[in-house]
Design an enzyme around this catalytic site. Structure first.
Site, PDB file in Angstrom:
ATOM      1  N   LYS A  56      -7.026  16.008 -73.895  1.00  0.00           N
ATOM      2  CA  LYS A  56      -6.988  14.928 -72.894  1.00  0.00           C
ATOM      3  C   LYS A  56      -6.996  13.513 -73.494  1.00  0.00           C
ATOM      4  CE  LYS A  56      -6.389  16.553 -69.602  1.00  0.00           C
ATOM      5  NZ  LYS A  56      -5.175  17.374 -69.278  1.00  0.00           N
ATOM      6  N   THR A  59      -2.048  13.531 -75.547  1.00  0.00           N
ATOM      7  CA  THR A  59      -1.132  14.437 -76.254  1.00  0.00           C
ATOM      8  C   THR A  59       0.265  14.436 -75.634  1.00  0.00           C
ATOM      9  OG1 THR A  59      -3.081  15.867 -76.043  1.00  0.00           O
ATOM     10  CG2 THR A  59      -1.241  16.694 -77.387  1.00  0.00           C
ATOM     11  N   HIS A 120      -5.007  21.138 -80.695  1.00  0.00           N
ATOM     12  CA  HIS A 120      -6.257  20.405 -80.427  1.00  0.00           C
ATOM     13  C   HIS A 120      -7.324  20.782 -81.457  1.00  0.00           C
ATOM     14  CE1 HIS A 120      -4.736  18.800 -76.756  1.00  0.00           C
ATOM     15  NE2 HIS A 120      -4.795  19.908 -76.053  1.00  0.00           N
ATOM     16  N   ARG A 142      -8.868   8.986 -78.162  1.00  0.00           N
ATOM     17  CA  ARG A 142      -9.143   8.214 -76.940  1.00  0.00           C
ATOM     18  C   ARG A 142     -10.640   7.995 -76.831  1.00  0.00           C
ATOM     19  NH1 ARG A 142      -7.271  10.252 -70.845  1.00  0.00           N
ATOM     20  NH2 ARG A 142      -7.396   8.201 -69.886  1.00  0.00           N
ATOM     21  N   SER A 150     -11.480  12.502 -68.153  1.00  0.00           N
ATOM     22  CA  SER A 150     -10.210  13.216 -68.016  1.00  0.00           C
ATOM     23  C   SER A 150     -10.410  14.720 -68.224  1.00  0.00           C
ATOM     24  CB  SER A 150      -9.214  12.660 -69.040  1.00  0.00           C
ATOM     25  OG  SER A 150      -7.964  13.276 -68.894  1.00  0.00           O
TER      26      SER A 150
HETATM   27  N1  LIG Z   1       2.476   8.008 -70.107  1.00  0.00           N
HETATM   28  C1  LIG Z   1       1.153   8.017 -70.003  1.00  0.00           C
HETATM   29  N2  LIG Z   1       0.451   6.865 -69.990  1.00  0.00           N
HETATM   30  C2  LIG Z   1      -0.895   6.867 -69.879  1.00  0.00           C
HETATM   31  N3  LIG Z   1      -1.630   7.986 -69.777  1.00  0.00           N
HETATM   32  C3  LIG Z   1      -0.978   9.170 -69.785  1.00  0.00           C
HETATM   33  C4  LIG Z   1       0.435   9.246 -69.901  1.00  0.00           C
HETATM   34  N4  LIG Z   1       0.782  10.560 -69.874  1.00  0.00           N
HETATM   35  C5  LIG Z   1      -0.357  11.253 -69.740  1.00  0.00           C
HETATM   36  N5  LIG Z   1      -1.407  10.432 -69.681  1.00  0.00           N
HETATM   37  C6  LIG Z   1      -2.824  10.777 -69.486  1.00  0.00           C
HETATM   38  O1  LIG Z   1      -3.314  11.525 -70.592  1.00  0.00           O
HETATM   39  C7  LIG Z   1      -4.321  12.450 -70.117  1.00  0.00           C
HETATM   40  C8  LIG Z   1      -3.872  13.857 -70.452  1.00  0.00           C
HETATM   41  O2  LIG Z   1      -4.083  14.031 -71.818  1.00  0.00           O
HETATM   42  P1  LIG Z   1      -3.326  15.125 -72.674  1.00  0.00           P
HETATM   43  O3  LIG Z   1      -1.875  15.022 -72.490  1.00  0.00           O
HETATM   44  O4  LIG Z   1      -3.880  14.992 -74.033  1.00  0.00           O
HETATM   45  O5  LIG Z   1      -3.833  16.488 -71.994  1.00  0.00           O
HETATM   46  S1  LIG Z   1      -3.791  17.928 -72.687  1.00  0.00           S
HETATM   47  O6  LIG Z   1      -4.982  18.002 -73.544  1.00  0.00           O
HETATM   48  O7  LIG Z   1      -2.567  18.062 -73.460  1.00  0.00           O
HETATM   49  O8  LIG Z   1      -3.899  18.855 -71.547  1.00  0.00           O
HETATM   50  C9  LIG Z   1      -4.439  12.217 -68.635  1.00  0.00           C
HETATM   51  O9  LIG Z   1      -5.431  11.202 -68.492  1.00  0.00           O
HETATM   52  P2  LIG Z   1      -6.258  10.918 -67.140  1.00  0.00           P
HETATM   53  O10 LIG Z   1      -5.283  10.357 -66.169  1.00  0.00           O
HETATM   54  O11 LIG Z   1      -7.301   9.916 -67.513  1.00  0.00           O
HETATM   55  O12 LIG Z   1      -6.859  12.214 -66.712  1.00  0.00           O
HETATM   56  C10 LIG Z   1      -3.053  11.718 -68.309  1.00  0.00           C
HETATM   57  O13 LIG Z   1      -2.948  11.043 -67.092  1.00  0.00           O
END
Ligand SMILES: Nc1ncnc2c1ncn2[C@@H]1O[C@H](COP(=O)(O)OS(=O)(=O)O)[C@@H](OP(=O)(O)O)[C@H]1O
Length: 307
Positions: A56, A59, A120, A142, A150
């Site tokens: 989260k 990625t 991860h 993060r 998240s």
């Molecule tokens: N383009 C973009 N800009 C800003 N934030 C973004 C973007 N894409 C994904 N996210 C946010 O990243 C969070 C998901 O993290 P991961 O992709 O690492 O999740 S995972 O571990 O692969 O399941 C999750 O954060 P939260 O919204 O705080 O829950 C996503 O909304």
């Protein structure tokens, strides 16, 4: 929605959730534990690119940026499959009908080079072949509070995660590292230490939010790629939160429908820095900060909790 109501929603889920085991003292799903020997023996190739994060931390965002770079800004090519299928998730395997392959290992082994893979894993559990082959690795970190928030919502919506029970309990588990993939503190510090000894680009979610163009340029340089201004702007646009939230290949609204319930909390949830302020009580924040100071006293790593 109030936090106590959120906990109610997660408790009402009736489909059984994932079971948890351990590898080297770190909690993982039983599925990961049962395939761990194969993960550890994974044969990395010299031109593999690994995207590593604590779960989260951004990625999927980074994966989309990387793919857009690799496809020279061709949006259609990037929409050829979901993120999961474009960039195999090394250690992940989950059994869910249809019985098509959901094993990251199998997807990775079948994929032609050059491959981009996701993990991860904490740095000490990365399969040795990645170091032997001197693979490039992008690590994204993060800030702990937003990462925790998240992760909590992801536990509510995904049956691939254990039941978070309540916000309070989940926060406690996060602080003690009793969550899948283990301690956030050890994860970010471990990768931070490793970055100077290997080909690791260490990025921060907060920097990506503040100045995505600059961070994309760092990735371009690291990958030794060049794109023109028009392509760069296309990458910026298509990897914005708003576009990725609407893109079924990145928001998982077409795949893993049996595992993720987006009506509880969407995969692309808020995508902001500082949402923790809507979750932490004053007392929780004080307790968290005090513990954070102790756990992060032995590192030069600094996070921004707001922009
Ligand atoms: N383009 C973009 N800009 C800003 N934030 C973004 C973007 N894409 C994904 N996210 C946010 O990243 C969070 C998901 O993290 P991961 O992709 O690492 O999740 S995972 O571990 O692969 O399941 C999750 O954060 P939260 O919204 O705080 O829950 C996503 O909304």
């Amino acid at each position: 929605m109030a936090l106590d109501k959120m906990a109610d929603v997660s408790l009402k889920q009736t489909v059984p959730r994932v079971e948890v085991g351990e590898v080297e003292g770190i909690p993982f799903t039983k599925q990961i534990c049962s395939t761990w020997d194969q993960v550890w023996k994974f044969k990395a190739r010299p031109d593999d690119l690994l995207i590593a994060t604590y779960t989260k931390a951004g990625t999927t965002w980074t994966q989309e940026i990387v793919d857009m770079i690799q496809q020279n800004g061709d949006v259609e090519k990037c929409r050829r499959a979901t993120t999961y299928r474009r960039h195999p998730f090394l250690e992940w395997s989950i059994q869910e009908p249809p019985a098509e392959s959901y094993s990251g290992l199998e997807l990775a082994e079948a994929m032609p080079s050059p491959r981009t893979l996701k993990t991860h894993l904490p740095v000490q559990l990365v399969p040795p072949s990645f170091w032997e082959q001197n693979c490039k690795i992008i690590y994204v970190a993060r800030n702990a509070k937003d990462n925790l928030v998240s992760y909590y919502h992801f536990h509510r919506m995904s049956k691939g995660m254990p039941d978070p029970v309540t916000w309070e309990e989940f926060m406690e588990k996060f602080m003690t590292g009793k969550v899948l993939w283990g301690s956030w503190y050890d994860h970010v510090k471990g990768w931070w230490k490793a970055k100077d000894k290997h080909r690791i680009l260490y990025l921060f979610y907060e920097d990506m939010k503040e100045n995505p163009k600059q961070e994309i340029q760092k990735i371009l340089k690291f990958l030794e790629k060049d794109v023109n201004e028009e392509v760069l702007n296309k990458i910026l646009h298509n990897t914005s939160f708003e576009i990725m939230k609407e893109n079924p290949m990145t928001n998982y609204t077409t795949e893993f429908r049996g595992i993720m319930d987006h009506s509880i909390s969407p995969f692309m949830r808020k995508g902001v820095v500082g949402d923790w302020k809507n979750h932490f009580t004053v007392a929780q924040n004080e307790k968290f900060d005090e513990d954070y100071k102790k756990k992060m006293a032995d590192t030069s790593l600094v996070f921004r909790m707001e922009l």
